[in-house]
Scaffold this motif. Sequence first.
Motif, PDB file in Angstrom:
ATOM      1  N   VAL A  94     -22.176  22.911  74.417  1.00  0.00           N
ATOM      2  CA  VAL A  94     -22.797  22.583  72.583  1.00  0.00           C
ATOM      3  C   VAL A  94     -24.179  21.664  73.816  1.00  0.00           C
ATOM      4  CG1 VAL A  94     -22.259  20.893  70.942  1.00  0.00           C
ATOM      5  CG2 VAL A  94     -20.203  22.424  72.471  1.00  0.00           C
ATOM      6  N   LEU A 144     -22.581  25.661  64.907  1.00  0.00           N
ATOM      7  CA  LEU A 144     -22.379  24.592  65.658  1.00  0.00           C
ATOM      8  C   LEU A 144     -21.707  23.317  65.442  1.00  0.00           C
ATOM      9  CD1 LEU A 144     -22.837  23.372  68.856  1.00  0.00           C
ATOM     10  CD2 LEU A 144     -24.946  22.279  67.373  1.00  0.00           C
ATOM     11  N   ASP A 201     -17.693  25.122  64.268  1.00  0.00           N
ATOM     12  CA  ASP A 201     -16.496  24.231  65.496  1.00  0.00           C
ATOM     13  C   ASP A 201     -16.825  22.709  65.048  1.00  0.00           C
ATOM     14  OD1 ASP A 201     -17.059  26.787  66.081  1.00  0.00           O
ATOM     15  OD2 ASP A 201     -18.408  26.341  67.458  1.00  0.00           O
ATOM     16  N   TYR A 237     -19.214  12.480  74.928  1.00  0.00           N
ATOM     17  CA  TYR A 237     -17.789  13.951  74.634  1.00  0.00           C
ATOM     18  C   TYR A 237     -16.381  13.208  75.396  1.00  0.00           C
ATOM     19  CZ  TYR A 237     -15.353  17.719  73.943  1.00  0.00           C
ATOM     20  OH  TYR A 237     -14.478  19.322  73.852  1.00  0.00           O
ATOM     21  N   ILE A 286     -17.700  17.605  69.738  1.00  0.00           N
ATOM     22  CA  ILE A 286     -18.673  17.967  69.701  1.00  0.00           C
ATOM     23  C   ILE A 286     -20.170  17.476  68.646  1.00  0.00           C
ATOM     24  CG2 ILE A 286     -19.727  20.175  68.473  1.00  0.00           C
ATOM     25  CD1 ILE A 286     -17.098  21.462  69.244  1.00  0.00           C
ATOM     26  N   VAL A 343     -23.765  16.598  70.598  1.00  0.00           N
ATOM     27  CA  VAL A 343     -24.971  17.017  69.993  1.00  0.00           C
ATOM     28  C   VAL A 343     -25.650  16.207  69.172  1.00  0.00           C
ATOM     29  CG1 VAL A 343     -25.410  18.377  67.887  1.00  0.00           C
ATOM     30  CG2 VAL A 343     -23.734  19.523  69.012  1.00  0.00           C
TER      31      VAL A 343
END
Length: 714
Positions: free
Chosen positions: A138, A232, A235, A310, A321, A325
């Motif tokens: 990711v 992306l 999820d 994260y 996630i 990102v």
Amino acid sequence: MAALWTLSLLLSACLFWPACLALNPPAELPQPHNLPPSLGANSSDGGLSVDLPMPLRVFSVDYNHVQAPFEIVLWIMLASLAKLGFHWSGRVPAVVPESCLLIMVGLLVGGVIYGVRHSAPPTLSADAFFLFLLPPIVLDAGYFLPGKLFFENLGTILWYAVLGTLWNVLGIGLSLYGVCLLAPSSLGDISLLHCLLFGSLIAAVDPVAVLSVFQEMHVNDQLHILVFGESLLNDAVTVVLYKLFESFLRLPSVSGLDVLLGGCRVLVVGLGGLFVGLFFGLVAALTSRFTSRAQVIAPLFVFLYSYLSYLTSEMLHLSGIMAIVTCAVTMKQYVEANVSERSKTSIQYFLKMWSSVSETLIFVFLGVSTIQDVHMWSWPFVCSTLLLCLIWRATGVLLLTAVVNKLRRNTVTFRDQFIIAYGGLRGAICFSLVFLIDDFPKKRLFITTTIVVILFTVFVQGMTIKPLVELLDVKRKKRALPTVSEEIHSRLIDHLLAGIEDVVGYWGQHYWKDKFEQFNKKYLRRFLIREDHQAPSSILRVYQELERRDQRGDEEAPPLVDPRSHSRPLLPEEMDSIRRILSRNLQNFNNKTPAYSRHTLHQDATMDRTRKPLHRHQSLGERYTFNTQGEDGEFSGSRRGRAGLSRSHTVCSMSPRPVLQDSSVLAAPSQSRGLVDPKSSAVRKEQISSQHQAPDGRAPKKQLSFVLESEKQQ
């Protein structure tokens, strides 16, 4: 290639051989009797325990001391050799996706382990997947995310990711519950919440599988960013919905207030991960500002702050996630402006290597974990799940696209819609989530169905999507890197549209983009980027970025169609040929170009001369057209060249210093417009003759000039 596969099998043997030895521990040594008291000591149970002196060993094996890191290194080596063998397997990569072959390797290794140990091979735990293997993938996707395309299509991506995921989860879950009601004898013990929980995990489109297939096809940028962005963010939505339905299952009863609180929790989890990633991204950018005296550790902060965002989100039960990102997208432009070129290269290749190893391990373990003893089969449930996944995704894409096309300037074509619907590949996300379900009688059925859906989507859809793209003639990605001119014109159009939106009072994406750029330039860049790295203009930043991409040769960029367009140093024989051609052309100039004066002007103007064409070197990539007009003694050259950033050439030209024109030529425009004045024409002629006459009455000397200039665009 055969040697690589043989080495892979040897590594797989090394993986299960120590485990087989561990199953049969050596027999205990016989206890000695009648030992003297000095050699014994009282044990905890009152008996006599003997400590024998250990003899000195020349060679010994202690596998338990290095078991964990040793097996991890062997698994990584096995996965890497499998990937290396795939790329050396001739025409196989053009037909079979890489993910399919890695799963086949995992199935082979799992079958070997199962045949030797007669027990299930090791499975990939959910914690290992979500904490160690998923973050690098990711992070790589977010750091190299095309920001302009992503934010231009952000509304459509969120439309697909949020509403499309809800559509699939509710549709699949409710439909499967209806199937369970139709087969009460075998599926009657599956509740509605269990069906919704299973629908939430089976609707997860895996970005690992999607990226591994779509990067090989080089589809157009809009289609790639829609599928990639949707997978992306999909999820993040599916994981949140999975945890929501899992908490509902643990409640004795679900009320309307619980459903309302669950909806609020979804928003809190998503927005919370967004703000956590934004915070760590800004902190990483600020930290990179002070790394000028320690450039070696500058890339380390990119990995640490991203992974920390994260882990912090997972600790707070937020979306990890979304956090990683957002952190990657936020810090990229500021970090790259602060660190050196070597640090940028280190960040790029380490992220690619890290994500590639994680992706390879995921697919290999996916195949290994398929060989198990916990499978349960039900034809109605498995076939219904597979069919419903295809139907609900296709209908969702068609309906949502019909709505969003009314708001988009660049509509999503039907061919792109088909690829988006067909590209919903499942992967390790849903496989890891299904093992987290609390034990209940039909958990093994859920595991079996998930494995079947993954194998079908990866093998059948993954292997047939490339021929379908070619059959439908889907628009492919541009086969060349953008030039500075293209980037400048693109920015010009963006500023023009932002100005139009501001004039008409419409707050569109260009308006907000322009406002953010002003805020970024005025506050963020001054605060987060060092003063010595502040670029003087945006055009210079574009040029530096394009030069950087051209030098390092981005792996994501497709190869150019014409390989000769790359600049290369000229060979010695080519340089000699260029010198000879230039010398010959200079001699032709000197011999054929007349010297003009007021005494020979009218005489030379009536002469008709033909010129021999100049010789040129073909490798310079230019066309010259040289025309001579004898009546006025004027010659002109027009040069046409290809676009280039760093290539340049030397243009040798010889031109007489005075540029003389006849009075008839000067008066021609005026006569065509009906504004002829004979007196003014005569005066103009005398002025020109007096200005360009040499002081001593001789012909003026010709001027030789060498001009170094960049190639001009056609």
